[in-house]
Design a protein around this motif. Structure first.
Motif, mmCIF file in Angstrom:
data_model
loop_
_atom_site.group_PDB
_atom_site.id
_atom_site.type_symbol
_atom_site.label_atom_id
_atom_site.label_comp_id
_atom_site.label_asym_id
_atom_site.label_seq_id
_atom_site.Cartn_x
_atom_site.Cartn_y
_atom_site.Cartn_z
ATOM 1 N N TRP A 1 0.842 -1.207 0.000
ATOM 2 C CA TRP A 1 0.000 0.000 0.000
ATOM 3 C C TRP A 1 0.875 1.254 0.000
ATOM 4 O O TRP A 1 0.626 2.195 -0.768
ATOM 5 C CB TRP A 1 -0.908 -0.021 1.232
ATOM 6 N N ASP A 2 1.907 1.241 0.818
ATOM 7 C CA ASP A 2 2.804 2.393 0.921
ATOM 8 C C ASP A 2 3.645 2.558 -0.347
ATOM 9 O O ASP A 2 3.731 3.648 -0.921
ATOM 10 C CB ASP A 2 3.709 2.202 2.138
ATOM 11 N N ARG A 3 4.205 1.454 -0.787
ATOM 12 C CA ARG A 3 5.109 1.487 -1.947
ATOM 13 C C ARG A 3 4.392 1.928 -3.223
ATOM 14 O O ARG A 3 4.970 2.617 -4.069
ATOM 15 C CB ARG A 3 5.710 0.084 -2.133
ATOM 16 N N THR A 4 3.110 1.553 -3.346
ATOM 17 C CA THR A 4 2.344 1.892 -4.557
ATOM 18 C C THR A 4 1.503 3.155 -4.369
ATOM 19 O O THR A 4 0.681 3.483 -5.226
ATOM 20 C CB THR A 4 1.404 0.736 -4.948
ATOM 21 N N ARG A 5 1.695 3.830 -3.223
ATOM 22 C CA ARG A 5 0.931 5.051 -2.906
ATOM 23 C C ARG A 5 -0.568 4.812 -2.989
ATOM 24 O O ARG A 5 -1.319 5.563 -3.621
ATOM 25 C CB ARG A 5 1.355 6.203 -3.829
ATOM 26 N N GLY A 6 -0.993 3.741 -2.355
ATOM 27 C CA GLY A 6 -2.417 3.425 -2.319
ATOM 28 C C GLY A 6 -2.895 2.602 -3.484
ATOM 29 O O GLY A 6 -4.100 2.376 -3.620
ATOM 30 N N LEU B 1 7.459 2.359 6.696
ATOM 31 C CA LEU B 1 6.339 2.991 5.992
ATOM 32 C C LEU B 1 6.609 4.478 5.894
ATOM 33 O O LEU B 1 6.839 5.142 6.905
ATOM 34 C CB LEU B 1 5.022 2.803 6.759
ATOM 35 N N LYS B 2 6.574 5.016 4.695
ATOM 36 C CA LYS B 2 6.775 6.460 4.511
ATOM 37 C C LYS B 2 5.514 7.242 4.900
ATOM 38 O O LYS B 2 5.587 8.361 5.387
ATOM 39 C CB LYS B 2 7.124 6.782 3.053
ATOM 40 N N TRP C 1 -7.405 2.279 9.487
ATOM 41 C CA TRP C 1 -7.238 1.058 8.693
ATOM 42 C C TRP C 1 -7.972 1.143 7.356
ATOM 43 O O TRP C 1 -7.582 0.483 6.390
ATOM 44 C CB TRP C 1 -7.698 -0.161 9.487
ATOM 45 N N THR C 2 -9.011 1.986 7.292
ATOM 46 C CA THR C 2 -9.765 2.111 6.045
ATOM 47 C C THR C 2 -8.933 2.750 4.934
ATOM 48 O O THR C 2 -9.297 2.641 3.756
ATOM 49 C CB THR C 2 -11.037 2.936 6.277
ATOM 50 N N ASP C 3 -7.805 3.370 5.274
ATOM 51 C CA ASP C 3 -6.932 3.939 4.243
ATOM 52 C C ASP C 3 -6.337 2.844 3.364
ATOM 53 O O ASP C 3 -6.099 3.065 2.171
ATOM 54 C CB ASP C 3 -5.780 4.741 4.869
#
Length: 322
Positions: A86-91, A301-302, A308-310
């Motif tokens: 999730w972090d690496r792909t910016r969501g 995590l950047k 959690w819904t993010d």
């Protein structure tokens, strides 16, 4: 520009590939495969003729590589992998629903190791993927609590990458250098039953203060946007599988044995599922924000999620997750 009909065409993807790891954690997926539950629920949502292909991979790292390469559509693996992608792909990668939150257990066959304070520089701890697997990160959280916040990575150098079946084989070999394994069921119980001197060093509920989702379905937002009914079908199929495990545990165990080829007796599996924490089959994510807080604090995590819904798709937002 989106051409007319292209969204509908994309939504009609009917060959869905899903990956998972070995272990009881993934029992809902075995029931979904056996009873073709995704196919059933997709059909009820007017997406007929869906077929699923289930791929077994030994670790979460292999699964995330496969998702990013486009060789699988949906993963069923740990919280660490979901958050990192999730972090690496910016969501661009998000969860669908959780499937299980059974305890993970750090087991040692070394009589000198009673707690994580006893690990020396030459002691090896098997985890599915070093540094980023759920087990590796729970070990970091435990280290930060025992040794101090700045010592969170103290045990990273002791971890070695082994899939759970290979780690179990290593643990059964008295000559093997790996004498410790952060295990999941059924390997937890097999090791405690079959390996002389095997004992519990710590378990994930001790570290996390409660259950932690160790398996959840997640996918790319691109796939989810193009296939919303498939995503809904995965949620509905997961719930039906979880309900079967709770309502007819023996039937669920027999399906697990059939699909996986696990030679463990039905009676042993039923007994293990009566152990504390072993019936945590829930759609809602559990313990994941504590996990995210640690990963952000140490810089893995950047982006710190607000909730959690993010990192979960809207299909799950009605659940009471944490």
């Amino acid at each position: 520009m989106v051409l007319p009909g292209s969204q509908a065409a994309a939504q009609q993807k009917t060959e869905i590939s899903l990956s998972r790891q070995p272990g009881i954690f993934y029992m809902p997926s075995h029931i979904m495969e056996k009873h073709k539950l995704i196919e059933k629920h997709a059909a009820s949502l007017d997406v007929p003729s869906v077929t699923t292909k289930w791929i077994n991979l030994s670790g979460g790292g292999a699964q995330t590589d496969a998702l990013l390469a486009g060789s699988v559509d949906i993963l069923n693996t740990g919280t660490g992998n979901l958050l990192l992608l999730w972090d690496r792909t910016r969501g661009g990668v998000k969860g669908i629903v959780a499937t299980s939150a059974q305890p993970m257990t750090l087991i040692s066959r070394d009589p000198n190791i009673k707690s994580i304070k006893d690990f020396g520089p030459n002691d090896k701890i098997a985890v599915p993927t070093v540094k980023v697997s759920t087990q590796a990160i729970v070990l970091q959280i435990a280290a930060s609590e025992i040794f101090g916040a700045d010592q969170w990575s103290k045990l990273d150098a002791s971890t070695v990458q082994l899939g759970h079946p290979d780690a179990y084989v290593a643990m059964t070999n008295a000559q093997h250098e790996v004498r410790n394994h952060f295990a999941i069921p059924p390997f937890t119980f097999l090791e405690l039953k079959n390996i002389p001197g095997a004992h519990v060093v710590l378990s994930s509920p001790d570290v996390m203060g409660g259950p932690l989702s160790q398996a959840q379905f997640f996918t790319t937002t691109k796939f989810a946007d193009a296939n919303p009914k498939i995503v809904q079908a995965v949620r509905d199929a997961t719930k039906e599988a979880q309900d079967l495990i709770r309502g007819d545990t023996r039937a669920a165990v027999e399906i697990y044995k059939e699909v996986t080829g696990d030679k463990t007796s039905v009676e042993d599996l039923l007994a293990w599922l009566k152990e504390p924490g072993m019936m945590e089959w829930n759609l809602q994510p559990q313990g994941t924000m504590k996990f995210a807080t640690h990963l952000h604090k140490v810089g893995t995590l950047k982006t710190m999620p607000k909730a959690w819904t993010d990192y979960y798709l809207p299909v799950a937002h009605d659940l009471k997750g944490n």
